[in-house]
Design a protein around this motif. Structure first.
Motif, PDB file in Angstrom:
ATOM      1  N   THR A  96       0.932  -1.183  -0.090  1.00 43.02           N
ATOM      2  CA  THR A  96      -0.024  -0.189  -0.052  1.00 43.02           C
ATOM      3  C   THR A  96       1.246   1.410   0.323  1.00 43.02           C
ATOM      4  O   THR A  96       0.359   2.052  -0.601  1.00 43.02           O
ATOM      5  CB  THR A  96      -0.966  -0.234   1.234  1.00 43.02           C
ATOM      6  N   GLN A  97       1.605   1.109   0.386  1.00 39.10           N
ATOM      7  CA  GLN A  97       2.772   2.348   0.812  1.00 39.10           C
ATOM      8  C   GLN A  97       3.575   2.199  -1.137  1.00 39.10           C
ATOM      9  O   GLN A  97       3.689   3.104  -1.039  1.00 39.10           O
ATOM     10  CB  GLN A  97       3.840   1.533   2.236  1.00 39.10           C
ATOM     11  N   ALA A  98       4.102   1.547  -1.160  1.00 38.52           N
ATOM     12  CA  ALA A  98       4.308   1.636  -2.485  1.00 38.52           C
ATOM     13  C   ALA A  98       3.467   2.429  -3.111  1.00 38.52           C
ATOM     14  O   ALA A  98       4.028   3.784  -4.733  1.00 38.52           O
ATOM     15  CB  ALA A  98       5.094   0.066  -3.192  1.00 38.52           C
ATOM     16  N   LEU A  99       2.078   1.718  -3.515  1.00 36.44           N
ATOM     17  CA  LEU A  99       1.308   2.107  -4.277  1.00 36.44           C
ATOM     18  C   LEU A  99       1.059   4.090  -4.330  1.00 36.44           C
ATOM     19  O   LEU A  99       1.099   4.772  -4.686  1.00 36.44           O
ATOM     20  CB  LEU A  99      -0.100   0.973  -4.300  1.00 36.44           C
ATOM     21  N   ILE A 100       0.588   4.244  -2.520  1.00 37.64           N
ATOM     22  CA  ILE A 100       0.390   5.707  -2.491  1.00 37.64           C
ATOM     23  C   ILE A 100       1.367   6.370  -3.032  1.00 37.64           C
ATOM     24  O   ILE A 100       1.375   7.454  -3.644  1.00 37.64           O
ATOM     25  CB  ILE A 100      -0.069   5.237  -1.360  1.00 37.64           C
ATOM     26  N   LEU A 101       2.321   6.077  -2.698  1.00 40.14           N
ATOM     27  CA  LEU A 101       3.941   6.788  -3.299  1.00 40.14           C
ATOM     28  C   LEU A 101       3.698   6.786  -4.610  1.00 40.14           C
ATOM     29  O   LEU A 101       4.302   8.058  -4.796  1.00 40.14           O
ATOM     30  CB  LEU A 101       5.380   6.682  -2.701  1.00 40.14           C
ATOM     31  N   ARG A 102       3.790   5.794  -5.641  1.00 43.13           N
ATOM     32  CA  ARG A 102       3.809   6.129  -6.246  1.00 43.13           C
ATOM     33  C   ARG A 102       2.646   6.834  -7.534  1.00 43.13           C
ATOM     34  O   ARG A 102       2.840   7.960  -8.440  1.00 43.13           O
ATOM     35  CB  ARG A 102       3.357   4.476  -7.612  1.00 43.13           C
ATOM     36  N   LEU A 103       1.838   7.047  -6.977  1.00 43.70           N
ATOM     37  CA  LEU A 103       0.426   7.541  -7.164  1.00 43.70           C
ATOM     38  C   LEU A 103       0.452   9.290  -6.785  1.00 43.70           C
ATOM     39  O   LEU A 103       0.216  10.165  -7.442  1.00 43.70           O
ATOM     40  CB  LEU A 103      -1.240   7.796  -6.252  1.00 43.70           C
ATOM     41  N   LEU A 104       1.389   9.688  -5.790  1.00 42.44           N
ATOM     42  CA  LEU A 104       1.510  10.745  -4.942  1.00 42.44           C
ATOM     43  C   LEU A 104       2.791  11.656  -6.363  1.00 42.44           C
ATOM     44  O   LEU A 104       2.501  12.631  -6.515  1.00 42.44           O
ATOM     45  CB  LEU A 104       2.205  11.231  -3.685  1.00 42.44           C
ATOM     46  N   ASN A 105       3.930  10.810  -6.598  1.00 42.12           N
ATOM     47  CA  ASN A 105       4.618  11.177  -7.188  1.00 42.12           C
ATOM     48  C   ASN A 105       4.530  11.269  -8.684  1.00 42.12           C
ATOM     49  O   ASN A 105       4.387  12.885  -9.411  1.00 42.12           O
ATOM     50  CB  ASN A 105       6.052  10.536  -7.673  1.00 42.12           C
ATOM     51  N   ARG A 106       3.402  10.809  -9.161  1.00 45.53           N
ATOM     52  CA  ARG A 106       2.446  11.526 -11.054  1.00 45.53           C
ATOM     53  C   ARG A 106       1.287  12.151 -10.116  1.00 45.53           C
ATOM     54  O   ARG A 106       1.241  13.170 -10.905  1.00 45.53           O
ATOM     55  CB  ARG A 106       1.555   9.563 -11.301  1.00 45.53           C
ATOM     56  N   ARG A 107       0.416  12.242  -8.814  1.00 44.91           N
ATOM     57  CA  ARG A 107      -0.606  13.262  -8.492  1.00 44.91           C
ATOM     58  C   ARG A 107       0.637  14.581  -8.541  1.00 44.91           C
ATOM     59  O   ARG A 107       0.118  16.484  -9.070  1.00 44.91           O
ATOM     60  CB  ARG A 107      -1.322  12.749  -7.701  1.00 44.91           C
ATOM     61  N   VAL A 108       1.819  15.034  -7.562  1.00 43.53           N
ATOM     62  CA  VAL A 108       2.446  16.838  -7.409  1.00 43.53           C
ATOM     63  C   VAL A 108       3.512  15.922  -6.988  1.00 43.53           C
ATOM     64  O   VAL A 108       4.238  17.625  -6.908  1.00 43.53           O
ATOM     65  CB  VAL A 108       2.087  16.439  -5.793  1.00 43.53           C
ATOM     66  N   GLY A 109       3.923  15.351  -7.937  1.00 45.87           N
ATOM     67  CA  GLY A 109       5.656  15.462  -8.648  1.00 45.87           C
ATOM     68  C   GLY A 109       6.555  14.863  -7.459  1.00 45.87           C
ATOM     69  O   GLY A 109       5.940  13.813  -6.750  1.00 45.87           O
TER      70      GLY A 109
END
Length: 84
Positions: free
Chosen positions: A24-37
């Motif tokens: 879950t951490q890995a997925l959330i961090l990937r999504l955050l990198n795409r969403r906010v840089g």
């Protein structure tokens, strides 16, 4: 042998939960990198400190983020109380 299934042991359940948290951490961090840089290491540490339920909340909330300040505001509002 002892009449206990591996899946019934505390160690197995804890390992399974840790695996779920890491995924879950890995997925959330990937999504955050795409969403906010690019997420800075100190922000990544804050995200990784969240318990599973808060990670799931962040996963929903990040859909409304458009910049890093949105993430920072969410983290500040949902910070885990720390005992010093």
């Amino acid at each position: 042998m002892l009449g206990i299934e591996l899946e019934q042991t505390r160690v197995y359940r804890e390992a399974e939960q840790q695996g779920e948290i890491k995924a879950t951490q890995a997925l959330i961090l990937r999504l955050l990198n795409r969403r906010v840089g690019n997420v800075l290491p100190e922000v990544e540490m804050r995200v990784k400190a969240l318990p599973l339920l808060r990670l799931e909340d962040l996963g929903e909330a990040l859909l409304d983020f458009s910049q890093m300040s949105d993430l920072m505001a969410w983290l500040d509002a949902n910070q885990i109380d720390r005992v010093s």
